[in-house]
Scaffold this motif. Structure first.
Motif, mmCIF file in Angstrom:
data_model
loop_
_atom_site.group_PDB
_atom_site.id
_atom_site.type_symbol
_atom_site.label_atom_id
_atom_site.label_comp_id
_atom_site.label_asym_id
_atom_site.label_seq_id
_atom_site.Cartn_x
_atom_site.Cartn_y
_atom_site.Cartn_z
ATOM 1 N N LEU A 50 -8.897 34.094 -12.201
ATOM 2 C CA LEU A 50 -9.543 34.050 -10.893
ATOM 3 C C LEU A 50 -10.348 32.762 -10.740
ATOM 4 C CD1 LEU A 50 -10.362 35.457 -8.215
ATOM 5 C CD2 LEU A 50 -12.248 36.513 -9.480
ATOM 6 N N ALA A 51 -11.123 32.422 -11.780
ATOM 7 C CA ALA A 51 -11.949 31.213 -11.725
ATOM 8 C C ALA A 51 -11.091 29.958 -11.664
ATOM 9 C CB ALA A 51 -12.869 31.175 -12.946
ATOM 10 N N ASP A 52 -10.010 29.907 -12.456
ATOM 11 C CA ASP A 52 -9.143 28.728 -12.494
ATOM 12 C C ASP A 52 -8.430 28.522 -11.158
ATOM 13 O OD1 ASP A 52 -9.916 28.319 -15.082
ATOM 14 O OD2 ASP A 52 -8.084 29.136 -15.980
ATOM 15 N N PHE A 53 -7.875 29.597 -10.622
ATOM 16 C CA PHE A 53 -7.177 29.487 -9.340
ATOM 17 C C PHE A 53 -8.145 29.028 -8.245
ATOM 18 C CE2 PHE A 53 -4.018 32.952 -10.796
ATOM 19 C CZ PHE A 53 -3.156 31.988 -11.297
ATOM 20 N N SER A 54 -9.355 29.575 -8.254
ATOM 21 C CA SER A 54 -10.341 29.227 -7.222
ATOM 22 C C SER A 54 -10.724 27.760 -7.311
ATOM 23 C CB SER A 54 -11.593 30.105 -7.376
ATOM 24 O OG SER A 54 -11.272 31.462 -7.218
ATOM 25 N N ALA A 55 -10.950 27.270 -8.539
ATOM 26 C CA ALA A 55 -11.356 25.865 -8.718
ATOM 27 C C ALA A 55 -10.240 24.924 -8.272
ATOM 28 C CB ALA A 55 -11.710 25.625 -10.183
ATOM 29 N N THR A 56 -9.006 25.236 -8.652
ATOM 30 C CA THR A 56 -7.880 24.378 -8.280
ATOM 31 C C THR A 56 -7.682 24.363 -6.769
ATOM 32 O OG1 THR A 56 -6.814 24.933 -10.376
ATOM 33 C CG2 THR A 56 -5.434 23.899 -8.685
ATOM 34 N N LEU A 57 -7.796 25.514 -6.142
ATOM 35 C CA LEU A 57 -7.639 25.602 -4.692
ATOM 36 C C LEU A 57 -8.718 24.787 -3.985
ATOM 37 C CD1 LEU A 57 -6.157 26.809 -2.266
ATOM 38 C CD2 LEU A 57 -7.675 28.809 -2.421
ATOM 39 N N GLU A 58 -9.911 24.808 -4.519
ATOM 40 C CA GLU A 58 -11.006 24.047 -3.913
ATOM 41 C C GLU A 58 -10.712 22.550 -3.950
ATOM 42 O OE1 GLU A 58 -14.389 23.667 -1.769
ATOM 43 O OE2 GLU A 58 -13.413 25.558 -2.376
ATOM 44 N N LYS A 59 -10.190 22.075 -5.070
ATOM 45 C CA LYS A 59 -9.861 20.655 -5.190
ATOM 46 C C LYS A 59 -8.749 20.263 -4.211
ATOM 47 C CE LYS A 59 -11.190 19.856 -10.002
ATOM 48 N NZ LYS A 59 -10.717 19.452 -11.349
ATOM 49 N N ILE A 60 -7.767 21.118 -4.059
ATOM 50 C CA ILE A 60 -6.663 20.823 -3.139
ATOM 51 C C ILE A 60 -7.176 20.752 -1.704
ATOM 52 C CG2 ILE A 60 -4.591 21.845 -2.100
ATOM 53 C CD1 ILE A 60 -3.753 22.691 -4.915
ATOM 54 N N LYS A 61 -8.081 21.657 -1.383
ATOM 55 C CA LYS A 61 -8.631 21.631 -0.026
ATOM 56 C C LYS A 61 -9.405 20.341 0.221
ATOM 57 C CE LYS A 61 -8.946 26.619 0.792
ATOM 58 N NZ LYS A 61 -9.857 27.784 0.979
ATOM 59 N N GLU A 62 -10.122 19.859 -0.811
ATOM 60 C CA GLU A 62 -10.851 18.601 -0.675
ATOM 61 C C GLU A 62 -9.881 17.446 -0.436
ATOM 62 O OE1 GLU A 62 -13.218 18.073 -4.127
ATOM 63 O OE2 GLU A 62 -14.584 19.738 -3.692
ATOM 64 N N GLN A 63 -8.756 17.450 -1.188
ATOM 65 C CA GLN A 63 -7.773 16.387 -1.003
ATOM 66 C C GLN A 63 -7.159 16.454 0.393
ATOM 67 O OE1 GLN A 63 -5.888 17.191 -5.158
ATOM 68 N NE2 GLN A 63 -5.203 15.159 -4.576
ATOM 69 N N LEU A 64 -6.915 17.668 0.881
ATOM 70 C CA LEU A 64 -6.364 17.809 2.230
ATOM 71 C C LEU A 64 -7.335 17.279 3.285
ATOM 72 C CD1 LEU A 64 -4.664 21.327 1.966
ATOM 73 C CD2 LEU A 64 -3.513 19.168 2.517
#
Length: 973
Positions: free
Chosen positions: A956-970
């Motif tokens: 849960l923590a890993d998926f959330s962190a990765t998703l946050e980074k992708i949103k920042e890149q978007l």
């Protein structure tokens, strides 16, 4: 500060000398092969005489006594660990220029050695009695000459820099003379006596044995409940009901034949009115009393216990308090003697047990037999169950004060005071508690053994049994003129002679320089299991005979266990041989040879269960240095050391790293101007100032400054006996700072710098490496010697043909350069930022990108060439204007490093990248829905193991962190 003011290594200026270029690199093998190096240097070191101590009263002195291993022994992991610590300390102090003595010796190991030789005789169909005492002892000496040096040869394989000229054997003439002399003195002082006392008795050896030779084993047995009937008929219990007798429970029913009483607690209401009654001893024609003693635990069992004073240590004390008869029921080989009923006489103790239990059951005395896990004392040497036995033995009085002793203190009190007054300190300090606990409850020391191999007790008897103690038979005869004398056949406990080692090995009673310089020794390095058997006794004997303590510090290390924390033992199959780890074993060919009968089991390395499991193809050859470094890294202050052979592989890799770093340094420095000469203005470029001949960069100054800090940390580690900290400091500095950072920076400086900068870089490289080799030498002597012989001439070193004769690097605080350290910390931060940006952008390390920077232009201009190389950049582009930088950076990831903003610039197809990132975001959102559903399911959370639940939370923590980074890149796109 001028650029040439701070040399980048800590070698004293007077040690610098110009050497003609030598073909060091050509003669250095391309890869690290420990076997060839170890074979080369071991003998050369010993032949050089560097292990011999200087005897200069003006110098500081360091000495250490080797805990003498048994002459029968081979090197085990505990030896190797212990000796690595001692050798590292010895090499360190020798390089500090101290008078340095590591005293080696081997112990005659009375019991172990006699057993070995007797087994050899058994194979020939003989016993020692067939040879007689004189010929048997000669046979042992013959065996010792043939096989007794195995462990010292193995010590040499480990690189132990022992002062071999001082080697002793506890049975050699010099040591034997001291043993006899001290025995006679103690006897004359009234501190040695002969008496009948209870001791641990091995019925196979037919000798007393020390507690250290007794191991407790848990065995399945029974607790037999037996009734002892009142001699005057049934009595009333506390409630007025009739009772036929008293009930006891025992795991050793055969010893009841020697009972002297039954005991109850004086305040036990069940039995107070029965104290003084007598009961009949079953199967024996005698009665015994019921007595009261606080020793009895009224809550355990029936609250009534049998007292067998001649065959139980606790019962012995009770018997003495109540003046009970001490009846010995066993012969010296544990058979029933004439004191037992006729039906059992001559039976082995266990055959007697069987017969007795049958008779007890027939007579109605045996009430029941309850299964019971029994702790049985077993002799570690023979495997025989030890019996407490009342025999005539020689003892040292621990608490008696000799009338001739001016201190007015007992031997034990002197030893207690030595520790409480701080003359002897323990590391770690908590072991003082163990020492004091033993010393405050000390009993007289049984020093006699019923063996033939050992120091025969210097006592003679006349026909009337009167004893005469003397240094030799002639002196004894003078005490008994005209009488026929017979010498005592017993020998002294091995621990007696080893307790004298701190002063007997240095020439006592002669007044030698060694005694003046090396007593007390600096430190004793040993395990906690012999604090009483050896450490305490050395303090007692040395203090009593010399007035000095034997050592200033006692460094107590833990027990070496396997990687799972289990004690290494043959029964567990987890024993590792240090020499096997050094040389390696080809396991499969070895097994094949055995199956074909081509190799004798006794000459082949032992194949162990865990060895086959851990090393299916055999043990790799790690080499002595990697093994030593592993031991040093484990030398913490804990009670146990879990040895994992995988760490050897890591330190073997470290040796490879150091080897390859040396090749790089030699490649760039050998035959080059390294700025080591005494320069003149004529050597400088026309118009250049003298001090500009060497232009040190901030990185040069940083590695020098860092080395000063490491040297200080190492000095503290040695002073605190924390070799784990020493090993860690060396490892981190060499691997992380010197190899991973400075060598990479130096490559750039040599390629792009001015002549003065190149000279300074080369000087820094060669002098830092040379200092590293000296710094690491105490822990990894072989590889450092081999490399130093190639590096030292190039580094302009003059002192000593061997690295062990060179000075140990000493920290010089004035060379700590805070500005240079801050500079490199900032550089590292910037490199790490670039690497992180590259990771965020999923850019291959092989792809070079430009770095766009705004702010801190002076710093960026200085480090640009190095930054390009370390961060894999195509260029470093500086912007004066924030807006221009932002326009150029566009949507690229940005990092803040101090005053600067940086980004990696890469042409990106924005539409395609947004599509890719959007698709990945959708996938991650789906995964998050699944994980959250699981964690919201109460049945799932309650049912799954904790490890599975923890794994789901991590997902849960890993998926959330990765998703946050992708949103920042978007967002940036």
């Amino acid at each position: 500060m001028t650029q040439a003011a701070t040399p980048p290594a800590s070698t004293p200026p007077e040690a610098i000398k110009v050497f003609a270029p030598t073909p060091a690199l050509d003669s250095l093998a391309k890869s690290f092969e420990p076997a060839a190096i170890e074979a080369k240097w071991g003998d050369l070191w010993e032949q050089s005489g560097q292990y011999d101590p200087t005897l200069d009263a003006q110098k500081e002195s360091f000495s250490v006594q080797l805990p003498p291993p048994n002459v029968t022994g081979t090197l085990h992991m505990g030896h190797a660990f212990n000796q690595t610590i001692m050798d590292s300390l010895t090499r360190y102090h020798r390089m500090l220029g101290h008078n340095t003595l590591w005293v080696p010796g081997t112990d005659h190991a009375g019991i172990a050695t006699q057993i070995v030789v007797e087994r050899k005789l058994q194979a020939e169909g003989k016993t020692r009695h067939d040879l007689g005492r004189k010929n048997f002892v000669a046979k042992v000496w013959e065996w010792k000459e043939e096989s007794g040096a195995t462990i010292t040869r193995q010590m040499r394989r480990m690189g132990d820099s022992v002062s071999w000229k001082y080697e002793y054997f506890t049975m050699d003439s010099k040591m034997s003379k001291v043993v006899t002399s001290t025995f006679v003195q103690l006897y004359e002082q009234g501190l040695i006596y002969r008496g009948k006392r209870l001791v641990n008795w091995d019925p196979v050896l037919k000798s007393a044995v020390s507690d250290l030779e007794v191991e407790n084993e848990d065995r399945d047995s029974f607790m037999w409940h037996i009734e002892y009937r009142f001699s005057d008929g049934p009595q009333l219990d506390a409630d007025g009901n009739p009772m036929r007798g008293m009930h006891i429970a025992t795991t050793r029913p055969e010893t009841m034949l020697a009972d002297g009483a039954l005991a109850v607690h004086p305040e036990d209401p069940r039995y107070k009115h029965l104290i003084g009654q007598r009961v009949d001893l079953p199967m024996c024609d005698r009665s015994i009393p019921v007595i009261a003693d606080d020793f009895v635990d009224r809550e355990f069992g029936s609250g009534c216990v049998k007292i067998t004073g001649a065959h139980d240590f606790n019962d012995y004390a009770v018997s003495l308090r109540h003046d009970l008869p001490l009846i010995t029921i066993f012969t010296l080989d544990a058979k029933i003697n004439e004191n037992g009923p006729a039906a059992y006489q001559g039976l082995d103790r266990y055959d007697c047990r069987k017969a007795l239990l049958v008779d007890l059951e027939k007579g109605g005395f045996l009430q029941k037999a309850v299964p019971h896990k029994n702790t049985v004392p077993v002799c570690a040497r023979t495997g025989a169950v030890v019996e407490p036995m009342l025999t005539d033995q020689w003892f040292v009085a621990m608490s008696k004060v000799s009338e001739s002793d001016p201190t007015g203190k007992s031997i034990a009190q002197k030893a207690r005071d030595a520790v409480s007054d701080g003359e002897v300190s323990f590391v770690p300090e908590q072991w003082v508690n163990t020492y004091n606990q033993w010393m405050n409850n000390i009993q007289d020391w049984c020093i006699s053994r019923q063996l033939w191999w050992g120091h025969q007790i210097p006592a003679w008897y006349d026909e009337d049994g009167k004893v005469y103690v003397a240094a030799n038979e002639e002196d004894a005869q003078k005490q008994a003129p005209g009488k026929t004398l017979r010498r005592d056949e017993d020998v002294l406990d091995t621990w007696y002679s080893s307790s004298l080692v701190p002063f007997s090995s240095l020439g006592w009673p002669e007044k030698t320089k060694e005694l003046d310089l090396f007593l007390p020794s600096s430190v004793l390095v040993t395990g906690y299991d012999i604090i009483f058997f050896w450490v305490a006794r050395m303090i007692m004997m040395t203090k009593h005979f010399t007035g000095k303590v034997p050592f200033k510090h006692v460094y107590i290390h833990g027990l070496v266990k396997d990687s799972q924390g289990k004690k290494m033992s043959k029964s567990e199959g987890n024993v590792l041989d240090p020499v096997d780890l050094i040389d390696g074993i080809e396991l499969t060919p070895l097994l094949e040879k055995r199956s074909q009968g081509l190799r004798k089991p006794e000459t082949a390395p032992q194949v162990r269960k865990t060895t086959e499991k851990e090393f299916p193809a055999g043990i790799p050859a790690y080499g002595a240095d990697a093994l030593r470094f592993t031991f040093a890294s484990l030398a913490s202050l804990g009670r146990s050391i879990n040895f994992d052979s995988k760490r050897c592989e890591g330190y073997r890799n470290f040796c490879n790293k150091l080897w390859n770093a040396t090749r790089f340094v030699l490649m760039n420095c050998e035959g080059q101007d390294c700025g080591l000469a005494q320069h003149t203005k004529a050597q400088c470029a026309p118009g250049a100032e003298f001090h500009n001949y060497l232009s040190f960069s901030q990185a040069d100054r940083w590695i020098s400054s860092t080395m000063q800090r490491v040297e200080a940390d190492i000095a503290k580690g040695f002073a605190d006996y924390r070799l784990d900290n020493v090993a860690s400091s060396i490892y981190q500095f060499v691997w992380d700072e010197f190899c991973d950072w400075y060598l990479e920076i130096a490559k750039v400086q040599i390629q792009t710098g001015t002549d003065a900068q190149k000279r300074a870089t080369r000087r820094t490289l060669i002098r830092t490496l040379e200092g590293i080799l000296r710094m690491a030498h105490p822990l990894i002597p072989f590889i450092t010697e081999e490399l130093w012989q190639k590096v030292a001439p190039v580094a302009g070193m003059q002192k000593g043909p061997l690295i062990g004769q060179a000075a140990y690097p000493q920290s010089q605080s004035e060379k700590i350069d805070l500005q240079a350290e801050a500079h490199v910390v900032k550089l590292k931060t910037l490199v790490d930022a670039c690497r992180n940006l590259r990771g965020e952008m999923n850019v291959s390390p092989a792809t070079r990108l430009p770095l766009f920077v705004v702010g801190d232009s002076d710093f960026m201009n200085t480090i640009a060439p190095v930054l390009k190389s370390l961060a894999k950049l195509s260029e470093v582009k500086l912007f004066d204007d924030q807006a221009a930088w932002a326009a150029a950076a566009q949507s690229a990831p940005v990092a803040m490093v101090g005053e600067a903003r940086v980004c990696l610039h890469m042409e990106v197809d924005v539409v395609a990248e947004k599509a890719r990132l959007g698709k990945e975001a959708t996938r991650l959102e789906g995964e998050l829905i699944k994980v959250n559903a699981k964690l919201a399911n109460e049945a799932f959370v309650a049912k799954v193991p904790p490890a599975v639940l923890a794994q789901e939370h991590k997902r849960l923590a890993d998926f959330s962190a990765t998703l946050e980074k992708i949103k920042e890149q978007l967002l940036r796109l």
